[in-house]
Design a protein around this motif. Structure first.
Motif, PDB file in Angstrom:
ATOM      1  N   UNK A 134       3.199 -42.734 -34.758  1.00 23.61           N
ATOM      2  CA  UNK A 134       4.510 -42.719 -34.094  1.00 23.61           C
ATOM      3  C   UNK A 134       5.364 -41.569 -34.624  1.00 23.61           C
ATOM      4  N   UNK A 135       5.286 -41.319 -35.923  1.00 21.09           N
ATOM      5  CA  UNK A 135       6.060 -40.231 -36.530  1.00 21.09           C
ATOM      6  C   UNK A 135       5.613 -38.875 -35.985  1.00 21.09           C
ATOM      7  N   UNK A 136       4.312 -38.657 -35.920  1.00 22.29           N
ATOM      8  CA  UNK A 136       3.804 -37.396 -35.377  1.00 22.29           C
ATOM      9  C   UNK A 136       4.158 -37.251 -33.907  1.00 22.29           C
ATOM     10  N   UNK A 137       4.076 -38.340 -33.150  1.00 24.77           N
ATOM     11  CA  UNK A 137       4.434 -38.289 -31.734  1.00 24.77           C
ATOM     12  C   UNK A 137       5.886 -37.860 -31.555  1.00 24.77           C
ATOM     13  N   UNK A 138       6.773 -38.401 -32.380  1.00 25.14           N
ATOM     14  CA  UNK A 138       8.188 -38.052 -32.285  1.00 25.14           C
ATOM     15  C   UNK A 138       8.412 -36.575 -32.591  1.00 25.14           C
ATOM     16  N   UNK A 165       0.070 -34.380 -44.248  1.00 21.06           N
ATOM     17  CA  UNK A 165       0.023 -35.693 -44.899  1.00 21.06           C
ATOM     18  C   UNK A 165      -0.850 -36.659 -44.105  1.00 21.06           C
ATOM     19  N   UNK A 166      -0.674 -36.678 -42.784  1.00 21.08           N
ATOM     20  CA  UNK A 166      -1.476 -37.563 -41.935  1.00 21.08           C
ATOM     21  C   UNK A 166      -2.957 -37.227 -42.042  1.00 21.08           C
ATOM     22  N   UNK A 178     -10.363 -37.219 -37.208  1.00 18.28           N
ATOM     23  CA  UNK A 178      -8.895 -37.284 -37.101  1.00 18.28           C
ATOM     24  C   UNK A 178      -8.261 -36.399 -38.163  1.00 18.28           C
ATOM     25  N   UNK A 179      -8.812 -36.421 -39.366  1.00 18.87           N
ATOM     26  CA  UNK A 179      -8.285 -35.573 -40.433  1.00 18.87           C
ATOM     27  C   UNK A 179      -8.348 -34.105 -40.042  1.00 18.87           C
ATOM     28  N   UNK A 180      -9.489 -33.686 -39.511  1.00 18.08           N
ATOM     29  CA  UNK A 180      -9.652 -32.280 -39.117  1.00 18.08           C
ATOM     30  C   UNK A 180      -8.638 -31.888 -38.039  1.00 18.08           C
ATOM     31  N   UNK A 181      -8.473 -32.750 -37.044  1.00 15.56           N
ATOM     32  CA  UNK A 181      -7.529 -32.444 -35.956  1.00 15.56           C
ATOM     33  C   UNK A 181      -6.095 -32.390 -36.469  1.00 15.56           C
ATOM     34  N   UNK A 182      -5.731 -33.270 -37.395  1.00 11.99           N
ATOM     35  CA  UNK A 182      -4.381 -33.231 -37.955  1.00 11.99           C
ATOM     36  C   UNK A 182      -4.171 -31.951 -38.760  1.00 11.99           C
TER      37      UNK A 182
END
Length: 376
Positions: A134-138, A165-166, A178-182
């Protein structure tokens, strides 16, 4: 859906009965109504075999317990918020809202990242999947509709820190893709923000994904590229952090001389004193005690006897709030004792590491503990 949920459960070495108990305990702590244990046992079996779909409330509990997104658990990504194409009025409304994004709003984003970082450091990343998403989406939404650079840069900087951090949280719970994409998101945001410190940090952490995947030499190349990009624009503490990361990755690649050289460079770059946090890069925690742990870890990987003394020095000064880091330090000590053939001490540290890894839900540490246990 079936294999993904089962895989996430087995990554934690949980039986179906254990998952049922964890669901019940979560429901008790959070005052959530769930089915009886007997019914839940049937549900879990049917969820994993595709005979029952997972409803929203149970999906939220599973995300929190297993540290995975809906896509990683069930194979169907949670629909992202998107702009409804019903005319220019809606678009301009979003753009106008983004224009009013004040410094205090950016400060709120940074404060939320700090809160998530603090919780992650002490309790682990598994329970933060929904909050982090939610934080990243915002942040992504705010950046999407901010038009001019003076409005975009502060948001992009905040997004770079949050995405990195994510990414580390995702790596910790075993969600490698997911880690790589973040990390890629963090690098793009840092590039737009013209923030070389954030870009160098994201690249250096991303190198650990390559190292964990068995590409240690490529990881060394990436962390050195991060140093090149950061250049003279990084803070002294971040420069020391980058050298320490290079040292660890060189050790994993079997580059002993390069490892020792990087450790010496980290020691030379690190500011004196007990302060650990970088005011210019809040995600960086590094002082002489932290560096002793890094040195001990790298030397333990190389099989050096002197690693033990460095690691016990680091353990003595370890802040108890750094729960996950302490688990890693216990693993380092176990590895150092194994090299010396001191199996009793190694076993004691692995037991402590296992307890801490279970508390934080760290799949990454559990995997390391299992590898080290095989050496006993």
């Amino acid at each position: 859906m079936t294999s993904r949920l089962r895989q996430a459960r087995t990554e934690r070495r949980w039986s179906q009965d254990r998952l049922v108990r964890e669901i019940c305990e979560y429901a008790r702590k959070h005052l959530v109504d769930v089915a009886s244990p007997a019914s839940l046992k049937v549900y879990v079996s049917e969820w994993e075999n595709g005979r029952r779909s997972v409803s929203g409330p149970y999906a939220a509990i599973l995300r929190a317990l297993l540290g995975k997104t809906d896509d990683e658990l069930f194979g169907s990504p949670t629909p992202a918020s998107s702009l409804i194409a019903d005319g220019y009025d809606d678009l301009l409304g979003r753009i106008d809202s983004a224009r009013t994004l004040s410094l205090s709003m950016v400060d709120s984003f940074l404060a939320q990242t700090e809160l998530l970082r603090s919780f992650d450091r002490q309790m682990g990343a598994a329970g933060l999947v929904d909050q982090m998403r939610a934080h990243l989406d915002s942040l992504e939404d705010a950046l999407t509709f901010a038009v001019l650079p003076d409005a975009r840069r502060p948001v992009a900087t905040a997004l770079a820190g949050a995405a990195t951090l994510a990414a580390w949280q995702a790596l910790d719970v075993g969600a490698v893709e997911r880690a790589w994409r973040h990390y890629e998101l963090g690098k793009r945001a840092a590039t737009e923000a013209e923030a070389p410190m954030y870009l160098a940090h994201a690249m250096a952490e991303q190198a650990y994904v390559l190292s964990d995947a068995g590409r240690a030499e490529m990881a060394v190349d990436l962390v050195r590229e991060a140093q090149r990009i950061g250049g003279s624009k990084v803070s002294p503490r971040l420069a020391a952090w980058l050298f320490a990361a290079e040292a660890e990755l060189c050790a994993k690649a079997g580059l002993a001389e390069d490892c020792r050289r990087a450790l010496d460079q980290a020691d030379a770059a690190l500011p004196s004193g007990n302060e650990m946090r970088d005011p210019d890069m809040l995600s960086i925690f590094l002082n002489a005690n932290h560096l002793a742990r890094w040195r001990g870890n790298a030397l333990a990987i190389l099989g050096e006897d002197e690693a033990v003394a460095e690691l016990y020095r680091a353990l003595e000064g370890m802040d108890p709030a750094f729960t996950r880091a302490t688990a890693g330090l216990r693993c380092d000590l176990a590895q150092a004792h194994l090299v010396r053939g001191e199996f009793g001490q190694a076993r004691e540290h692995l037991q402590q590491a296992r307890l801490l890894a279970n508390r934080t839900g760290s799949v990454r540490h559990r995997r390391r503990i299992e590898r080290l246990t095989e050496g006993l």
